[in-house]
Design an enzyme around this catalytic site. Structure first.
Site: not given
Length: 294
Positions: A84, A86, A93, A129, A173-174, A218, A241, A244
């Protein structure tokens, strides 16, 4: 195998001896094997891992700031690193920092926190967001990267050491490809994946392009990468972390929660709470003189 690593404090002989004594009280334990003096050591043992964990829980004080994990010795060194971005490879983030430029960081950060805890549907939370970023000039992304996106300690050492030993590193990454592209290059990843922020050439439109890369994507990245390279999921180290990251962490031969949300820490096979990313190398049995700087 028991692996112990210090996080922000020296791991001295007295503490090593206390841990070793606790191990020997419940298992047939070998001598302490230092991987990095005052930083990390292994203890090979033959016994019940749960009994060992209980003995260590009664011995090790919280203020020692140690990461203690039971690791399988078979196939300990992994070939694939899938990470991941962030709050794992970088210390922020990115979407929260973008929101700061429109005065909405607290609102967006609260949604991010709930999504990472698994309390919200990730795609819906991401769209919500991103919609709040509508009209943000593209220059803001460059400023966020230059001023606020910094590699976590040990990131370059992690990828360089695994690459020197025949490994391959993928950043998933998301977050957004604007940042994954740059972080992957800076940290030494072989490839990267992320979500695409739609823009009109001057500013963000408030949309994220489909398909959204989240939890399932992922996991798919892990499985397709090991298949392409002729490896298996057991050859993979997955680290993250947030919620997701759960599927790839559970699927990997070594899944690690890194300074993670409780739902992730509870599900992962190993956890780094206090240390930096070099802890991922100690979990694989790398010694200090094997760790590459770049």
């Amino acid at each position: 195998m028991l692996n112990v690593a210090a996080g922000g404090t020296s791991l001295g002989a007295e503490r090593a001896r206390a841990i070793h004594d606790a191990c020997r009280a419940v298992a047939d334990a070998a001598d302490v094997d230092w991987l990095a003096q005052s930083k990390s050591f292994d203890i090979a043992f033959d016994g019940d891992p749960d009994a060992l964990r209980a003995a260590l829980h009664a011995t090790v004080r919280d203020d020692w700031l140690l990461d203690i994990n039971v690791i399988r010795t078979a196939n300990r060194r992994k070939k694939l690193l899938i990470a991941d971005m962030d709050s794992t490879i970088v210390g922020c983030e990115c979407i929260d920092e973008l929101a700061d430029f429109v005065g909405l960081k607290p609102k967006v950060a609260a949604i991010t926190e709930r999504a990472m805890r698994g309390e919200l549907d990730f795609p819906s939370a991401l769209r919500e967001r991103v919609a709040l970023l509508k009209g943000l000039p593209l220059e803001a992304m460059a400023r966020v990267y230059a001023e606020r996106v910094h590699l976590n300690p040990g990131a370059r050492e992690l990828t360089a050491t695994m690459r020197a030993n025949g490994g391959h590193a993928v950043l998933v990454s998301g977050g957004f490809t604007y940042f994954t592209k740059r972080v992957a290059a800076e940290a030494g990843f072989d490839s990267h994946q992320g979500n695409i922020l739609a823009n009109d050439g001057k500013a963000l439109t408030g949309r994220v392009e489909d398909p959204i890369l989240g939890r399932e994507a992922k996991l798919e990245a892990l499985e397709t990468t090991v298949a392409r390279l002729g490896w298996s999921a057991d050859d993979a180290l997955a680290v993250g972390d947030g919620a997701n990251d759960l599927d790839m962490i559970k699927r990997a031969g070594l899944g690690v929660a890194y300074h993670a949300k409780p739902i992730v820490a509870a599900a992962a096979g190993a956890s780094i709470v206090h240390g930096d990313l070099t802890g991922l190398l100690y979990l694989q049995g790398y010694r200090e003189d094997e760790i590459r700087k770049n």
